[in-house]
Design an enzyme around this catalytic site. Structure first.
Site, PDB file in Angstrom:
ATOM      1  N   ASN A 113      -0.940  -1.931   9.509  1.00 21.28           N
ATOM      2  CA  ASN A 113       0.188  -1.676  10.412  1.00 21.28           C
ATOM      3  C   ASN A 113      -0.269  -1.321  11.873  1.00 21.28           C
ATOM      4  OD1 ASN A 113       2.480  -1.146  11.631  1.00 21.28           O
ATOM      5  ND2 ASN A 113       3.284   0.273  10.029  1.00 21.28           N
ATOM      6  N   CYS A 154       7.236   0.997  16.427  1.00 22.04           N
ATOM      7  CA  CYS A 154       6.722  -0.323  15.571  1.00 22.04           C
ATOM      8  C   CYS A 154       7.638  -1.299  16.172  1.00 22.04           C
ATOM      9  CB  CYS A 154       6.712  -0.282  14.211  1.00 22.04           C
ATOM     10  SG  CYS A 154       5.575   1.013  13.422  1.00 22.04           S
ATOM     11  N   HIS A 166       7.332  -7.530  11.443  1.00 21.56           N
ATOM     12  CA  HIS A 166       6.511  -6.385  11.566  1.00 21.56           C
ATOM     13  C   HIS A 166       5.457  -6.062  10.270  1.00 21.56           C
ATOM     14  CE1 HIS A 166       4.794  -2.470  12.320  1.00 21.56           C
ATOM     15  NE2 HIS A 166       5.626  -1.815  11.602  1.00 21.56           N
TER      16      HIS A 166
HETATM   17  O1  UT7 Z   1       5.646   0.680  10.485  1.00 22.82           O
HETATM   18  C1  UT7 Z   1       6.653   1.592  10.552  1.00 22.82           C
HETATM   19  C2  UT7 Z   1       7.489   1.519   9.110  1.00 22.82           C
HETATM   20  N1  UT7 Z   1       6.586   2.095   8.108  1.00 22.82           N
HETATM   21  C3  UT7 Z   1       6.791   1.681   6.749  1.00 22.82           C
HETATM   22  O2  UT7 Z   1       7.554   0.522   6.844  1.00 22.82           O
HETATM   23  C4  UT7 Z   1       6.176   2.355   5.684  1.00 22.82           C
HETATM   24  C5  UT7 Z   1       7.087   2.127   4.650  1.00 22.82           C
HETATM   25  N2  UT7 Z   1       6.642   2.836   3.423  1.00 22.82           N
HETATM   26  C6  UT7 Z   1       5.625   2.230   2.631  1.00 22.82           C
HETATM   27  O3  UT7 Z   1       5.026   1.281   3.054  1.00 22.82           O
HETATM   28  C7  UT7 Z   1       5.429   2.971   1.285  1.00 22.82           C
HETATM   29  O4  UT7 Z   1       6.471   3.753   0.840  1.00 22.82           O
HETATM   30  C8  UT7 Z   1       3.990   3.729   1.107  1.00 22.82           C
HETATM   31  C9  UT7 Z   1       3.106   2.497   1.073  1.00 22.82           C
HETATM   32  C10 UT7 Z   1       3.648   4.468   2.560  1.00 22.82           C
HETATM   33  C11 UT7 Z   1       3.840   4.455  -0.240  1.00 22.82           C
HETATM   34  O5  UT7 Z   1       4.212   3.674  -1.276  1.00 22.82           O
HETATM   35  P1  UT7 Z   1       5.077   3.970  -2.360  1.00 22.82           P
HETATM   36  O6  UT7 Z   1       5.063   3.089  -3.389  1.00 22.82           O
HETATM   37  O7  UT7 Z   1       6.380   4.384  -1.717  1.00 22.82           O
HETATM   38  O8  UT7 Z   1       4.276   5.298  -2.732  1.00 22.82           O
HETATM   39  P2  UT7 Z   1       4.840   6.944  -2.909  1.00 22.82           P
HETATM   40  O9  UT7 Z   1       4.646   7.443  -1.515  1.00 22.82           O
HETATM   41  O10 UT7 Z   1       6.030   7.132  -3.905  1.00 22.82           O
HETATM   42  O11 UT7 Z   1       3.650   7.706  -3.564  1.00 22.82           O
HETATM   43  C12 UT7 Z   1       3.142   7.141  -4.962  1.00 22.82           C
HETATM   44  C13 UT7 Z   1       2.084   7.945  -5.595  1.00 22.82           C
HETATM   45  C14 UT7 Z   1       2.193   9.565  -5.159  1.00 22.82           C
HETATM   46  O12 UT7 Z   1       1.585  10.184  -6.309  1.00 22.82           O
HETATM   47  P3  UT7 Z   1       2.626  10.856  -7.577  1.00 22.82           P
HETATM   48  O13 UT7 Z   1       3.602  11.885  -6.704  1.00 22.82           O
HETATM   49  O14 UT7 Z   1       3.366   9.734  -7.782  1.00 22.82           O
HETATM   50  O15 UT7 Z   1       1.446  11.634  -8.173  1.00 22.82           O
HETATM   51  C15 UT7 Z   1       1.282   9.784  -4.045  1.00 22.82           C
HETATM   52  O16 UT7 Z   1       0.866  11.098  -3.756  1.00 22.82           O
HETATM   53  O17 UT7 Z   1       0.809   7.517  -4.729  1.00 22.82           O
HETATM   54  C16 UT7 Z   1       0.178   8.731  -4.224  1.00 22.82           C
HETATM   55  N3  UT7 Z   1      -0.505   8.218  -3.125  1.00 22.82           N
HETATM   56  C17 UT7 Z   1      -1.790   7.590  -3.058  1.00 22.82           C
HETATM   57  N4  UT7 Z   1      -2.461   7.558  -4.195  1.00 22.82           N
HETATM   58  C18 UT7 Z   1      -3.740   7.078  -3.884  1.00 22.82           C
HETATM   59  C19 UT7 Z   1      -0.075   8.212  -1.617  1.00 22.82           C
HETATM   60  N5  UT7 Z   1      -0.899   7.676  -0.760  1.00 22.82           N
HETATM   61  C20 UT7 Z   1      -1.876   7.482  -1.762  1.00 22.82           C
HETATM   62  C21 UT7 Z   1      -2.953   6.905  -1.598  1.00 22.82           C
HETATM   63  N6  UT7 Z   1      -4.146   6.572  -2.394  1.00 22.82           N
HETATM   64  N7  UT7 Z   1      -3.777   6.519  -0.087  1.00 22.82           N
END
Ligand code: UT7
Length: 324
Positions: free
Chosen positions: A281, A113, A251
């Site tokens: 992204n 990225c 980005h």
């Molecule tokens: O480009 C390279 C750099 N990449 C990035 O910068 C990405 C950085 N990270 C992010 O953007 C965020 O961390 C994410 C968007 C990937 C995730 O957001 P988050 O607020 O950190 O969510 P999380 O991973 O803590 O997940 C929260 C909940 C989980 O459920 P539980 O464990 O709380 O029951 C996940 O299983 O959301 C669930 N979940 C989803 N639910 C519905 C994860 N993906 C999904 C989904 N739809 N697609």
């Protein structure tokens, strides 16, 4: 002194747009979750015949047209990508061939990225040392082809696309604050964090292409800290403050990362170019794609002071300040 000046930009997207509602029909997710957690509403997915090299070529053609520069003048092509058409040769050579400007320098840069920032820096150095006079710097990706479409935690986040810039070496007065060109760049990498964002295959390990794996929460935390720091370093190095910036072109990984980074720097949200809602992204393509979008819609104008920044797998991260 010699500076690398941005002469024009272009971008390209696959034909097929895919909404969050369509994603929800494929995996266990909802439009509400994707919008609330990422700001993404739409992404473009490459179809048959659309590849990293074809998208890159289209973006490059647009950038050359915007710059009013003929392809025959291009002596250097640096293409940032993590999804090349082939393991080798570099996709940059395919772009060169398609543009009909054979014989100059052409190679790919792999920094995921942050790839566009790395490519821009390499081209800037080569232009300033006289290796070439006119460069095409391109970010192009088809991440849809390395996504695990059963993994809802990653497949909803990425899209395909390309962005390009034409740069030329130009003599400027370094004491003139209005002088155009790239002013300062800082790049970093920290290989300890490989397991937080990687592809689980490769020519030398599995002999397969592999699929993207990410521990999003940890990446998020590192991204905000690293980006705020590198932005501050570039500003300090070049003698500017955050209030001097006309625009930040980040980005486009997650709207919440953009908000948190801007808040940390005391930057008003209106100065941050956001396209993650439309494109998701697009990895190395996201910075030039966002830049081209904002140039074409009239927000970024000649003379503006613009900060480019990115963070991605490796980890790698960096920022570059330019007067456009
Ligand atoms: O480009 C390279 C750099 N990449 C990035 O910068 C990405 C950085 N990270 C992010 O953007 C965020 O961390 C994410 C968007 C990937 C995730 O957001 P988050 O607020 O950190 O969510 P999380 O991973 O803590 O997940 C929260 C909940 C989980 O459920 P539980 O464990 O709380 O029951 C996940 O299983 O959301 C669930 N979940 C989803 N639910 C519905 C994860 N993906 C999904 C989904 N739809 N697609």
């Amino acid at each position: 002194m010699l500076r690398s000046v941005i002469r024009g930009s272009g971008s390209a997207l696959p034909k097929r747009a895919v909404s969050n509602a369509e994603m929800a029909a494929m995996v266990d997710t909802t439009d509400e979750w994707i919008v609330e957690r990422t700001g993404i509403r739409n992404r473009y997915i490459a179809g048959e015949g659309e590849t990293t090299a074809t998208l890159a070529t289209e973006a490059a053609r647009q950038a050359l047209a915007a710059a009013g520069i003929d392809a025959s003048e291009v002596g250097l092509i640096v293409l940032a990508t993590a999804t090349p058409d082939q393991t080798f040769p570099a996709s940059a050579t395919q772009v060169q061939h398609a543009l009909g400007c054979n014989g100059g320098i052409a190679f790919d840069v792999a920094a995921v990225c942050s790839g566009f920032l790395y490519a821009l820096s390499v081209a800037d150095s080569m232009l300033k040392t006289g290796m070439a006079k006119t460069a095409l710097v391109i970010g192009s990706e088809t991440f849809s082809r390395i996504l695990d479409w059963d993994d809802r935690t990653t497949c909803v986040l990425f899209g395909d696309g390309a962005g390009a810039m034409v740069l030329q070496a130009q003599e400027v007065d370094e004491n003139d604050p209005a002088a155009p060109g790239i002013i300062a760049t800082k790049l970093h990498a920290d290989g300890r964090h490989n397991e937080l964002l990687y592809v689980d295959g490769g020519p030398s390990t599995t002999g397969t292409v592999g699929k993207l794996r990410m521990r999003g929460k940890e990446v998020f935390r590192h991204a905000v800290t690293n980006l705020a720091q590198v932005l501050q370093d570039v500003l300090a190095h070049s003698g500017y403050t955050a209030t001097d910036l006309d625009w930040v072109v980040p980005h486009q990984a997650n709207a919440r990362i953009l908000d948190a980074t801007a808040r940390k720097l005391g930057l008003p949200a209106e100065k941050v170019i956001v396209t993650v809602d439309r494109h998701a992204n697009t990895s190395a393509a996201s910075v030039p794609l966002a830049y081209d979008t904002a140039v074409r819609d009239g927000r970024i104008k000649p003379g503006d002071l613009v900060m480019f920044e990115a963070m991605g797998g490796g980890f790698t991260w960096g920022a570059s300040l330019a007067r456009v």
